[in-house]
Scaffold this motif. Structure first.
Motif, PDB file in Angstrom:
ATOM      1  N   ASN A  60     -31.709 -16.074 -25.447  1.00 58.70           N
ATOM      2  CA  ASN A  60     -32.452 -16.330 -24.221  1.00 58.70           C
ATOM      3  C   ASN A  60     -31.600 -16.028 -22.995  1.00 58.70           C
ATOM      4  O   ASN A  60     -30.371 -16.021 -23.064  1.00 58.70           O
ATOM      5  CB  ASN A  60     -33.000 -17.761 -24.188  1.00 58.70           C
ATOM      6  N   VAL A  61     -32.269 -15.749 -21.912  1.00 59.55           N
ATOM      7  CA  VAL A  61     -31.614 -15.504 -20.635  1.00 59.55           C
ATOM      8  C   VAL A  61     -32.223 -16.445 -19.605  1.00 59.55           C
ATOM      9  O   VAL A  61     -33.367 -16.877 -19.744  1.00 59.55           O
ATOM     10  CB  VAL A  61     -31.760 -14.037 -20.166  1.00 59.55           C
ATOM     11  N   GLY A  62     -31.443 -16.755 -18.607  1.00 60.76           N
ATOM     12  CA  GLY A  62     -31.942 -17.646 -17.568  1.00 60.76           C
ATOM     13  C   GLY A  62     -30.923 -17.812 -16.471  1.00 60.76           C
ATOM     14  O   GLY A  62     -30.027 -16.974 -16.290  1.00 60.76           O
ATOM     15  N   SER A  63     -31.058 -18.912 -15.758  1.00 58.98           N
ATOM     16  CA  SER A  63     -30.154 -19.229 -14.661  1.00 58.98           C
ATOM     17  C   SER A  63     -29.729 -20.681 -14.770  1.00 58.98           C
ATOM     18  O   SER A  63     -30.513 -21.532 -15.168  1.00 58.98           O
ATOM     19  CB  SER A  63     -30.847 -19.038 -13.313  1.00 58.98           C
ATOM     20  N   VAL A  64     -28.493 -20.934 -14.403  1.00 59.73           N
ATOM     21  CA  VAL A  64     -28.006 -22.296 -14.275  1.00 59.73           C
ATOM     22  C   VAL A  64     -28.009 -22.608 -12.788  1.00 59.73           C
ATOM     23  O   VAL A  64     -27.355 -21.913 -12.002  1.00 59.73           O
ATOM     24  CB  VAL A  64     -26.584 -22.453 -14.857  1.00 59.73           C
ATOM     25  N   VAL A  65     -28.772 -23.625 -12.399  1.00 54.02           N
ATOM     26  CA  VAL A  65     -28.898 -23.989 -10.996  1.00 54.02           C
ATOM     27  C   VAL A  65     -28.274 -25.362 -10.801  1.00 54.02           C
ATOM     28  O   VAL A  65     -28.737 -26.347 -11.384  1.00 54.02           O
ATOM     29  CB  VAL A  65     -30.381 -24.012 -10.557  1.00 54.02           C
ATOM     30  N   GLY A  66     -27.219 -25.428  -9.991  1.00 51.98           N
ATOM     31  CA  GLY A  66     -26.583 -26.704  -9.692  1.00 51.98           C
ATOM     32  C   GLY A  66     -27.448 -27.510  -8.742  1.00 51.98           C
ATOM     33  O   GLY A  66     -27.762 -27.046  -7.650  1.00 51.98           O
ATOM     34  N   ILE A  67     -27.866 -28.704  -9.155  1.00 50.82           N
ATOM     35  CA  ILE A  67     -28.749 -29.508  -8.319  1.00 50.82           C
ATOM     36  C   ILE A  67     -28.007 -30.038  -7.087  1.00 50.82           C
ATOM     37  O   ILE A  67     -28.552 -30.062  -5.994  1.00 50.82           O
ATOM     38  CB  ILE A  67     -29.385 -30.648  -9.142  1.00 50.82           C
ATOM     39  N   GLN A  68     -26.733 -30.425  -7.237  1.00 53.00           N
ATOM     40  CA  GLN A  68     -25.998 -30.975  -6.106  1.00 53.00           C
ATOM     41  C   GLN A  68     -25.637 -29.904  -5.072  1.00 53.00           C
ATOM     42  O   GLN A  68     -25.755 -30.120  -3.890  1.00 53.00           O
ATOM     43  CB  GLN A  68     -24.709 -31.686  -6.569  1.00 53.00           C
ATOM     44  N   ASP A  69     -25.184 -28.732  -5.547  1.00 51.27           N
ATOM     45  CA  ASP A  69     -24.707 -27.719  -4.592  1.00 51.27           C
ATOM     46  C   ASP A  69     -25.630 -26.517  -4.448  1.00 51.27           C
ATOM     47  O   ASP A  69     -25.427 -25.669  -3.592  1.00 51.27           O
ATOM     48  CB  ASP A  69     -23.303 -27.246  -4.977  1.00 51.27           C
ATOM     49  N   GLY A  70     -26.652 -26.399  -5.283  1.00 49.52           N
ATOM     50  CA  GLY A  70     -27.604 -25.299  -5.186  1.00 49.52           C
ATOM     51  C   GLY A  70     -27.089 -23.957  -5.678  1.00 49.52           C
ATOM     52  O   GLY A  70     -27.752 -22.941  -5.506  1.00 49.52           O
ATOM     53  N   ALA A  71     -25.909 -23.925  -6.279  1.00 56.67           N
ATOM     54  CA  ALA A  71     -25.354 -22.665  -6.784  1.00 56.67           C
ATOM     55  C   ALA A  71     -26.201 -22.161  -7.953  1.00 56.67           C
ATOM     56  O   ALA A  71     -26.687 -22.933  -8.766  1.00 56.67           O
ATOM     57  CB  ALA A  71     -23.913 -22.876  -7.235  1.00 56.67           C
ATOM     58  N   VAL A  72     -26.396 -20.842  -8.022  1.00 53.62           N
ATOM     59  CA  VAL A  72     -27.186 -20.225  -9.083  1.00 53.62           C
ATOM     60  C   VAL A  72     -26.301 -19.232  -9.834  1.00 53.62           C
ATOM     61  O   VAL A  72     -25.643 -18.392  -9.232  1.00 53.62           O
ATOM     62  CB  VAL A  72     -28.414 -19.497  -8.511  1.00 53.62           C
ATOM     63  N   LEU A  73     -26.301 -19.331 -11.151  1.00 55.77           N
ATOM     64  CA  LEU A  73     -25.483 -18.465 -11.992  1.00 55.77           C
ATOM     65  C   LEU A  73     -26.351 -17.922 -13.127  1.00 55.77           C
ATOM     66  O   LEU A  73     -27.003 -18.689 -13.827  1.00 55.77           O
ATOM     67  CB  LEU A  73     -24.323 -19.287 -12.573  1.00 55.77           C
ATOM     68  N   PRO A  74     -26.401 -16.589 -13.329  1.00 60.90           N
ATOM     69  CA  PRO A  74     -27.143 -16.058 -14.479  1.00 60.90           C
ATOM     70  C   PRO A  74     -26.485 -16.529 -15.774  1.00 60.90           C
ATOM     71  O   PRO A  74     -25.261 -16.663 -15.843  1.00 60.90           O
ATOM     72  CB  PRO A  74     -27.048 -14.546 -14.318  1.00 60.90           C
ATOM     73  N   TRP A  75     -27.306 -16.749 -16.813  1.00 58.81           N
ATOM     74  CA  TRP A  75     -26.784 -17.360 -18.033  1.00 58.81           C
ATOM     75  C   TRP A  75     -27.479 -16.792 -19.258  1.00 58.81           C
ATOM     76  O   TRP A  75     -28.653 -16.444 -19.210  1.00 58.81           O
ATOM     77  CB  TRP A  75     -26.990 -18.868 -17.965  1.00 58.81           C
TER      78      TRP A  75
END
Length: 159
Positions: A135-150
């Motif tokens: 699977n592919v997706g994104s990791v989204v940090g709730i505290q800082d809003g950073a988005v990283l493909p995963w």
């Protein structure tokens, strides 16, 4: 944030208890990447006899500057393809991570960070009741809003 984690775990236990009355469609698998971040061991329960809604939960880890314990929880939906053993999978997950913060006066604090992880992928069930998926997706940090493909890869057994 701790209230959010407790609420999420409560919802997971409620859904798992309700699912006990439906057809048994269980999976146990290991995952590299994915909702557990670096690696995890997971249990998944499909709610009905037909492919459709399900839920998974597990224990995993993440290591960057220190070791973090992760608790991946996700709701998924399986979309059958022409071949009855192949599926597209869409999932929405929340992964709390537990880590030690800096000690204050010989007292160690455990902090919680949360990551929202939407994923989309392909799953294949084999004749011997094994399962693999990517699977592919994104990791989204709730505290800082950073988005990283995963990306995540899973392999396990259906029972």
């Amino acid at each position: 944030m701790r209230k959010c984690t407790l609420l999420l775990l409560g919802m997971a236990l409620t859904c798992a208890a309700q699912a006990q009355s439906s057809f048994s469609r269980n999976f146990a698998y290991v995952e590299a990447g994915g909702n557990g971040l670096f690696g995890s061991i997971n249990y998944e329960r499909q709610f009905s006899k037909k492919p459709g809604f399900g839920m998974r939960a597990g224990l995993g880890f993440y290591a960057e500057y220190d070791f973090y314990l992760t608790v991946p929880v996700a709701f998924n939906y399986l979309i059958p393809l022409k071949n009855e053993n192949q599926f597209l999978e869409a999932a929405l997950g929340l992964t709390p991570t537990l880590f030690k913060s800096r000690p204050e006066k010989n007292h160690v604090n455990i902090d919680v960070d949360h990551f929202f992880i939407p994923t989309f992928g392909f799953r294949k069930h084999t004749r011997n009741n094994f399962m693999w998926r990517i699977n592919v997706g994104s990791v989204v940090g709730i505290q800082d809003g950073a988005v990283l493909p995963w990306v995540g890869f899973s392999y396990g057994k259906r029972f």
